[in-house]
Write a protein that holds these residues in place. Structure first.
Motif, PDB file in Angstrom:
ATOM      1  N   ARG A 120      -2.639   7.504  12.328  1.00  6.79           N
ATOM      2  CA  ARG A 120      -2.875   6.576  11.221  1.00  6.79           C
ATOM      3  C   ARG A 120      -4.156   5.774  11.399  1.00  6.79           C
ATOM      4  O   ARG A 120      -4.842   5.460  10.412  1.00  6.79           O
ATOM      5  CB  ARG A 120      -1.687   5.623  11.059  1.00  6.79           C
ATOM      6  N   LYS A 121      -4.532   5.462  12.639  1.00  6.12           N
ATOM      7  CA  LYS A 121      -5.723   4.630  12.838  1.00  6.12           C
ATOM      8  C   LYS A 121      -6.999   5.322  12.382  1.00  6.12           C
ATOM      9  O   LYS A 121      -8.019   4.668  12.179  1.00  6.12           O
ATOM     10  CB  LYS A 121      -5.842   4.210  14.302  1.00  6.12           C
ATOM     11  N   MET A 153       2.789  14.784   5.840  1.00  9.63           N
ATOM     12  CA  MET A 153       1.804  13.721   5.618  1.00  9.63           C
ATOM     13  C   MET A 153       2.418  12.356   5.874  1.00  9.63           C
ATOM     14  O   MET A 153       1.789  11.474   6.470  1.00  9.63           O
ATOM     15  CB  MET A 153       1.260  13.803   4.193  1.00  9.63           C
ATOM     16  N   ARG A 154       3.656  12.173   5.455  1.00  8.36           N
ATOM     17  CA  ARG A 154       4.330  10.892   5.723  1.00  8.36           C
ATOM     18  C   ARG A 154       4.474  10.689   7.232  1.00  8.36           C
ATOM     19  O   ARG A 154       4.271   9.583   7.743  1.00  8.36           O
ATOM     20  CB  ARG A 154       5.699  10.873   5.044  1.00  8.36           C
ATOM     21  N   GLN A 155       4.812  11.775   7.955  1.00 10.34           N
ATOM     22  CA  GLN A 155       4.946  11.682   9.414  1.00 10.34           C
ATOM     23  C   GLN A 155       3.618  11.286  10.049  1.00 10.34           C
ATOM     24  O   GLN A 155       3.582  10.438  10.949  1.00 10.34           O
ATOM     25  CB  GLN A 155       5.415  13.020   9.981  1.00 10.34           C
ATOM     26  N   LEU A 156       2.525  11.882   9.582  1.00 10.28           N
ATOM     27  CA  LEU A 156       1.214  11.570  10.145  1.00 10.28           C
ATOM     28  C   LEU A 156       0.867  10.095   9.932  1.00 10.28           C
ATOM     29  O   LEU A 156       0.327   9.441  10.827  1.00 10.28           O
ATOM     30  CB  LEU A 156       0.141  12.461   9.517  1.00 10.28           C
ATOM     31  N   GLU A 173      -7.281   5.657   4.309  1.00  5.79           N
ATOM     32  CA  GLU A 173      -7.039   5.775   2.872  1.00  5.79           C
ATOM     33  C   GLU A 173      -6.272   7.049   2.559  1.00  5.79           C
ATOM     34  O   GLU A 173      -6.696   8.152   2.895  1.00  5.79           O
ATOM     35  CB  GLU A 173      -8.368   5.787   2.107  1.00  5.79           C
ATOM     36  N   ARG A 174      -5.111   6.896   1.883  1.00  2.43           N
ATOM     37  CA  ARG A 174      -4.342   8.048   1.445  1.00  2.43           C
ATOM     38  C   ARG A 174      -4.508   8.197  -0.059  1.00  2.43           C
ATOM     39  O   ARG A 174      -4.130   7.311  -0.833  1.00  2.43           O
ATOM     40  CB  ARG A 174      -2.873   7.899   1.821  1.00  2.43           C
ATOM     41  N   MET A 175      -5.034   9.324  -0.502  1.00  7.17           N
ATOM     42  CA  MET A 175      -5.267   9.541  -1.930  1.00  7.17           C
ATOM     43  C   MET A 175      -3.962   9.832  -2.660  1.00  7.17           C
ATOM     44  O   MET A 175      -3.731   9.346  -3.774  1.00  7.17           O
ATOM     45  CB  MET A 175      -6.243  10.707  -2.131  1.00  7.17           C
ATOM     46  N   ASN A 176      -3.106  10.643  -2.023  1.00  7.24           N
ATOM     47  CA  ASN A 176      -1.805  10.964  -2.607  1.00  7.24           C
ATOM     48  C   ASN A 176      -0.880  11.390  -1.475  1.00  7.24           C
ATOM     49  O   ASN A 176      -1.200  11.193  -0.303  1.00  7.24           O
ATOM     50  CB  ASN A 176      -1.940  12.051  -3.674  1.00  7.24           C
ATOM     51  N   ASN A 177       0.236  11.998  -1.819  1.00  5.91           N
ATOM     52  CA  ASN A 177       1.219  12.355  -0.798  1.00  5.91           C
ATOM     53  C   ASN A 177       0.808  13.547   0.061  1.00  5.91           C
ATOM     54  O   ASN A 177       1.509  13.893   1.007  1.00  5.91           O
ATOM     55  CB  ASN A 177       2.572  12.642  -1.449  1.00  5.91           C
ATOM     56  N   ARG A 178      -0.311  14.186  -0.280  1.00  4.14           N
ATOM     57  CA  ARG A 178      -0.737  15.364   0.469  1.00  4.14           C
ATOM     58  C   ARG A 178      -2.163  15.266   0.998  1.00  4.14           C
ATOM     59  O   ARG A 178      -2.595  16.158   1.724  1.00  4.14           O
ATOM     60  CB  ARG A 178      -0.620  16.614  -0.414  1.00  4.14           C
ATOM     61  N   THR A 179      -2.882  14.223   0.649  1.00  2.00           N
ATOM     62  CA  THR A 179      -4.305  14.145   0.989  1.00  2.00           C
ATOM     63  C   THR A 179      -4.680  12.744   1.442  1.00  2.00           C
ATOM     64  O   THR A 179      -4.226  11.753   0.857  1.00  2.00           O
ATOM     65  CB  THR A 179      -5.188  14.527  -0.217  1.00  2.00           C
ATOM     66  N   ALA A 180      -5.505  12.673   2.472  1.00  2.68           N
ATOM     67  CA  ALA A 180      -6.032  11.397   2.961  1.00  2.68           C
ATOM     68  C   ALA A 180      -7.518  11.549   3.223  1.00  2.68           C
ATOM     69  O   ALA A 180      -8.011  12.645   3.512  1.00  2.68           O
ATOM     70  CB  ALA A 180      -5.313  10.965   4.228  1.00  2.68           C
ATOM     71  N   ILE A 181      -8.249  10.453   3.090  1.00  4.53           N
ATOM     72  CA  ILE A 181      -9.688  10.438   3.313  1.00  4.53           C
ATOM     73  C   ILE A 181      -9.978   9.695   4.612  1.00  4.53           C
ATOM     74  O   ILE A 181      -9.346   8.676   4.913  1.00  4.53           O
ATOM     75  CB  ILE A 181     -10.421   9.747   2.146  1.00  4.53           C
ATOM     76  N   PHE A 182     -10.931  10.209   5.393  1.00  2.00           N
ATOM     77  CA  PHE A 182     -11.283   9.530   6.633  1.00  2.00           C
ATOM     78  C   PHE A 182     -12.777   9.666   6.884  1.00  2.00           C
ATOM     79  O   PHE A 182     -13.443  10.550   6.329  1.00  2.00           O
ATOM     80  CB  PHE A 182     -10.471  10.064   7.815  1.00  2.00           C
ATOM     81  N   LEU A 204     -14.492  12.904   5.015  1.00  2.00           N
ATOM     82  CA  LEU A 204     -13.786  14.174   4.987  1.00  2.00           C
ATOM     83  C   LEU A 204     -12.380  13.939   4.475  1.00  2.00           C
ATOM     84  O   LEU A 204     -11.900  12.801   4.453  1.00  2.00           O
ATOM     85  CB  LEU A 204     -13.739  14.794   6.384  1.00  2.00           C
ATOM     86  N   GLN A 205     -11.709  14.988   4.064  1.00  2.00           N
ATOM     87  CA  GLN A 205     -10.324  14.835   3.635  1.00  2.00           C
ATOM     88  C   GLN A 205      -9.395  15.656   4.506  1.00  2.00           C
ATOM     89  O   GLN A 205      -9.722  16.759   4.929  1.00  2.00           O
ATOM     90  CB  GLN A 205     -10.143  15.212   2.170  1.00  2.00           C
ATOM     91  N   LEU A 206      -8.256  15.083   4.803  1.00  2.00           N
ATOM     92  CA  LEU A 206      -7.192  15.744   5.539  1.00  2.00           C
ATOM     93  C   LEU A 206      -6.106  16.080   4.533  1.00  2.00           C
ATOM     94  O   LEU A 206      -5.650  15.200   3.801  1.00  2.00           O
ATOM     95  CB  LEU A 206      -6.649  14.817   6.624  1.00  2.00           C
ATOM     96  N   SER A 207      -5.688  17.314   4.500  1.00  2.00           N
ATOM     97  CA  SER A 207      -4.698  17.693   3.497  1.00  2.00           C
ATOM     98  C   SER A 207      -3.620  18.568   4.099  1.00  2.00           C
ATOM     99  O   SER A 207      -3.817  19.234   5.125  1.00  2.00           O
ATOM    100  CB  SER A 207      -5.376  18.436   2.341  1.00  2.00           C
TER     101      SER A 207
END
Length: 553
Positions: free
Chosen positions: A129-130, A119-122, A134-143, A109-112
């Motif tokens: 963070r655990k 996103m930097r705070q997260l 994987e962070r795709m860019n400054n606004r999206t991460a995959i988990f 899934l992606q978190l955006s």
């Protein structure tokens, strides 16, 4: 500063509000603020409310925005709204949905978020963070999708409840339809509750909690949702009695094949298209170091819907089970979202936000639940019992007061007054209940009573062959005794508001002759039990019930 003396609401900068009761606008204001505020205390003349993150996020999840909330407060407030409160409402409600969960691929899934700094705070928050390798860019991460529920729990703990738009699995199909018409009529508010749950699909991913009074037919709402989804369904409830009531209702009021209804309990281990189980089974394990015995058997099934009956009683361990089932639509049913452990945020993040609620007295005014008069009878504690009470520790004092033998004559008096009514005597302490049952010659049902004997006694009570039952806390919930019209509460679990609501609910089903129900609470006066009784009444007072106080020597 403007001053509107006819307005009954005082809004304060600490997110609390004072609402005067003895004013013409009281009921209107109470109903107007209930979607975004929660009751704190409710003595006779001035009620205190609190605007909390959970109350505002529940409002936001239904589509409510800050402007209508602020307009409501402005309309009814006696004084100007504090500027900091306006900003707090905007900030808190604005946090809902700033983080969004969406599909990515079959296993991820992606978190955006649109906020790069958030996103930097997260990514710099250990608890978040655990789960985000994987962070795709400054606004999206995959988990990993397996962490969907755990991530949602972690996000709400830091004040950013996620908008979960990742969708749900369809689940294996099952043929089911309500037998409305000749069998029964679904009520307007039950239809509205079902539609609200369904409508929330675009806002919350299709899961949420329906809040209705005890006796108002929450089971019907659950079955109506099943009718709409028509997929394999797991129903989790509070015990064997509740299992049998669900199975009976499903058999009588739906078209589902009886062979497709299974019971997964201590007595049976059936997993079928519609399976009814208990929280106790889900949380069972042989020792604390071993896995939960039945998690995997119930987890690895093609469910399309999970119904959590009495969701306010959900054990903490079931949150773990629920966290792993976020791809399944979830419906919570409850009479009150009050949790004594304070884990309302876990209900919000893992089950879903409140999608439907209606004041108890509104349902009563429509004739769907019985009108109730509530009385607190304060009994003196005297002699050796008073001496024992004065010499005991705090916890011991509460039990000594609760088991005050001076309550027994009052019980006898009430039973004489209500000799033609079906009566429940409800308490917490088994020694006390055994003495009462023996003294009034009535059957006693406790957790130790075998299921078959319980069902036999309940059935005799329904048929009028037993006019009085003495019951322990096992009767707090999921007990269908429609003709019970009097409840005498002799002891309870300290200041539990949820228990007070559940016990009143035992007598709320409308009576065939339209008569009023009576709810009595016996309390030892000038003791800690009296102090706790005020806390217990909090929820019911907010619902519009008042307690008449009677003093006994």
């Amino acid at each position: 500063m403007s001053y509107r003396p006819d307005n009954p609401l005082i809004v304060q900068s600490d997110l609390t509000m004072l609402l005067e009761v003895d004013t013409p606008l009281y009921a209107e204001v109470r109903d107007a603020i209930s979607p975004f505020a929660e009751i704190v205390k409710s003595p006779e003349h001035v009620h205190t409310y609190r605007i909390s993150p959970i109350s505002l996020w529940n409002a936001a999840a239904t589509g409510l925005t800050p402007d209508p909330v602020i307009e409501t407060l402005t309309k009814y407030s006696r004084y100007d709204i504090p500027a900091n409160l306006i900003e707090s409402i905007k900030d808190i409600m604005g946090r809902y949905g700033r983080v969004k969960i969406e599909p990515y691929d079959d296993s991820s899934l992606q978190l955006s978020t649109e906020d790069e700094l958030l996103m930097r705070q997260l990514f710099n928050t250990d608890a978040i963070r655990k789960y985000l390798p994987e962070r795709m860019n400054n606004r999206t991460a995959i988990f990993d999708s397996i962490n969907r529920g755990l991530l949602k729990q972690a996000l709400i703990k830091i004040g950013y409840p996620a908008l979960d738009a990742a969708g749900n699995t369809t689940g294996a199909p099952v043929s089911i339809a309500l037998k409305t018409g000749d069998v029964f009529q679904i009520r307007p508010y039950q239809i509205a509750a079902c539609e609200s749950f369904d409508r929330n699909r675009s806002l919350t991913g299709g899961s949420g909690v329906v809040v209705l009074p005890c006796g108002a037919g929450k089971t019907i709402v659950g079955m109506a949702v099943m009718d709409r989804i028509k997929s394999h369904t797991l129903i989790l409830t509070t015990g064997g009695t509740a299992i049998r009531q669900w199975i009976r209702e499903l058999s009588e009021k739906t078209s589902v094949d009886p062979d497709d209804i299974g019971e997964y309990s201590g007595e049976k281990k059936e997993i079928k298209p519609v399976t009814v189980s208990t929280y106790q089974i889900i949380t069972y394990r042989k020792s604390r170091n071993l896995r939960f015995t039945h998690f995997d058997a119930l987890n690895d099934r093609p469910w399309g819907l999970i119904i959590y009956d009495e969701v306010h009683l959900l054990p903490a361990q079931v949150f773990r089970f629920t966290a792993s089932l976020q791809s399944v639509r979830r419906l919570g049913l409850t009479a009150t979202l009050v949790r004594e452990d304070g884990r309302e945020d876990d209900v919000f993040s893992l089950i879903g936000p409140k999608c439907y609620d209606v004041p108890w007295r509104v349902i009563e005014s429509q004739g769907w639940i019985a009108p109730v008069e509530c009385s607190e009878i304060r009994v003196a504690i005297e002699g050796e019992n008073r001496l024992e009470y004065a010499s005991a520790s705090s916890r011991q004092r509460f039990r000594i007061a609760a088991e005050n033998p001076a309550k027994l004559p009052v019980i006898r008096e009430l039973l004489n007054i209500h000799a033609n009514d079906m009566t429940l005597v409800i308490g917490q302490y088994l020694d006390q209940l055994k003495k009462i049952a023996g003294a009034i010659n009535a059957p006693l049902i406790t957790g130790a009573t075998k299921q078959a004997e319980r069902e036999m006694l309940y059935q005799k009570f329904r048929e009028g062959r037993i006019p009085v039952l003495v019951v322990s806390s096992v009767a707090n919930f999921a007990l269908d005794l429609p003709d019970a019209s009097v409840a005498i509460q002799v002891s309870g679990r300290f200041g539990s508001r949820q228990e007070e609501a559940q016990r009143l609910g035992r007598i709320l089903r409308p009576k065939s002759d339209g008569r009023q129900a009576r709810f009595y609470t016996l309390v030892s006066r000038e003791t800690e039990e009296q102090d706790y009784a005020l806390k217990r009444q909090l929820f019911l007072t907010e619902q519009g019930y008042s307690y008449e106080i009677e003093m006994r020597d």
